[in-house]
Design a protein around this motif. Sequence first.
Motif, mmCIF file in Angstrom:
data_model
loop_
_atom_site.group_PDB
_atom_site.id
_atom_site.type_symbol
_atom_site.label_atom_id
_atom_site.label_comp_id
_atom_site.label_asym_id
_atom_site.label_seq_id
_atom_site.Cartn_x
_atom_site.Cartn_y
_atom_site.Cartn_z
ATOM 1 N N VAL A 169 -2.384 2.423 14.172
ATOM 2 C CA VAL A 169 -1.181 1.787 14.777
ATOM 3 C C VAL A 169 -0.867 0.518 13.916
ATOM 4 O O VAL A 169 0.155 0.347 13.725
ATOM 5 N N TYR A 170 -2.131 -0.370 13.618
ATOM 6 C CA TYR A 170 -1.931 -1.486 13.240
ATOM 7 C C TYR A 170 -1.279 -1.350 11.762
ATOM 8 O O TYR A 170 -0.228 -2.006 11.329
ATOM 9 N N LEU A 171 -1.829 -0.587 11.015
ATOM 10 C CA LEU A 171 -1.404 -0.138 9.759
ATOM 11 C C LEU A 171 -0.117 0.325 9.632
ATOM 12 O O LEU A 171 0.810 0.102 8.397
ATOM 13 N N PRO A 219 5.171 0.505 6.764
ATOM 14 C CA PRO A 219 6.115 1.459 7.204
ATOM 15 C C PRO A 219 6.485 2.307 6.377
ATOM 16 O O PRO A 219 6.488 3.646 6.838
ATOM 17 N N ALA A 220 6.458 2.177 5.157
ATOM 18 C CA ALA A 220 6.806 3.231 4.173
ATOM 19 C C ALA A 220 5.543 3.795 3.423
ATOM 20 O O ALA A 220 5.842 4.899 2.754
ATOM 21 N N GLY A 221 4.482 3.200 3.878
ATOM 22 C CA GLY A 221 3.209 3.806 3.208
ATOM 23 C C GLY A 221 2.899 5.180 3.933
ATOM 24 O O GLY A 221 3.381 5.511 4.892
ATOM 25 N N LEU A 251 0.882 -1.168 0.068
ATOM 26 C CA LEU A 251 -0.111 0.118 0.013
ATOM 27 C C LEU A 251 0.788 1.342 -0.073
ATOM 28 O O LEU A 251 1.809 1.504 0.558
ATOM 29 N N ARG A 252 0.505 1.987 -1.008
ATOM 30 C CA ARG A 252 1.218 3.392 -0.796
ATOM 31 C C ARG A 252 0.534 4.450 0.051
ATOM 32 O O ARG A 252 0.877 5.282 0.529
ATOM 33 N N LEU A 253 -0.923 4.357 0.282
ATOM 34 C CA LEU A 253 -1.811 5.199 1.175
ATOM 35 C C LEU A 253 -2.745 4.566 1.714
ATOM 36 O O LEU A 253 -3.351 3.726 1.002
ATOM 37 N N ALA A 278 -0.083 8.594 12.116
ATOM 38 C CA ALA A 278 -0.695 9.311 10.809
ATOM 39 C C ALA A 278 0.161 10.373 10.438
ATOM 40 O O ALA A 278 0.806 11.175 11.254
ATOM 41 N N ASP A 279 0.359 10.631 9.083
ATOM 42 C CA ASP A 279 1.103 11.439 8.518
ATOM 43 C C ASP A 279 0.507 12.830 8.555
ATOM 44 O O ASP A 279 1.095 13.865 8.414
#
Length: 153
Positions: free
Chosen positions: A65-67, A72-74, A47-49, A98-99
């Motif tokens: 938290v799970y995702l 980690p790179a998404g 996944l990218r996003l 969250a980013d």
Amino acid sequence: MQILSLESTPGRRQMLRHALELTGKPYVLNEISALAELTGDTRLGELRLAVIGADKLGDALKAIVYLRGQMPAGRIIAHGEISALDKDTPARLCQAGADMVFDSRFTASKMALLINRFIQDPVREPITVPKTEIPAWLLRQAVRTSAPGAANG
């Protein structure tokens, strides 16, 4: 591009689809309304996003938290109807991983701009430095930093 939407509100799902169309980039959207709906064949590492609705804060925090652990790179974007005076909710969502957090009352075009910002592929040119071109002073400094006893002997 692989995208996951974790949203239980049909109107917001539709807005996300519209925003993704506005980006003009190809995508594959996986839509779920709860984290429990993830199947074993979903490859989260690709996944990218992930776009997560934060109306149920507890569920959103668990999902983030799970995702974050699985991708980690998404990028993770959380959204909900967040008051401009509410500083605690966005902070908690960001601390969970969250980013970006934004108010879901945005228009689809504003959402597309935010998504586009996170899915751009940065231009990366490989850095190649032949071993023969490493300056001697740089090697000495590296040895002093990593093994100070060896540099003094």
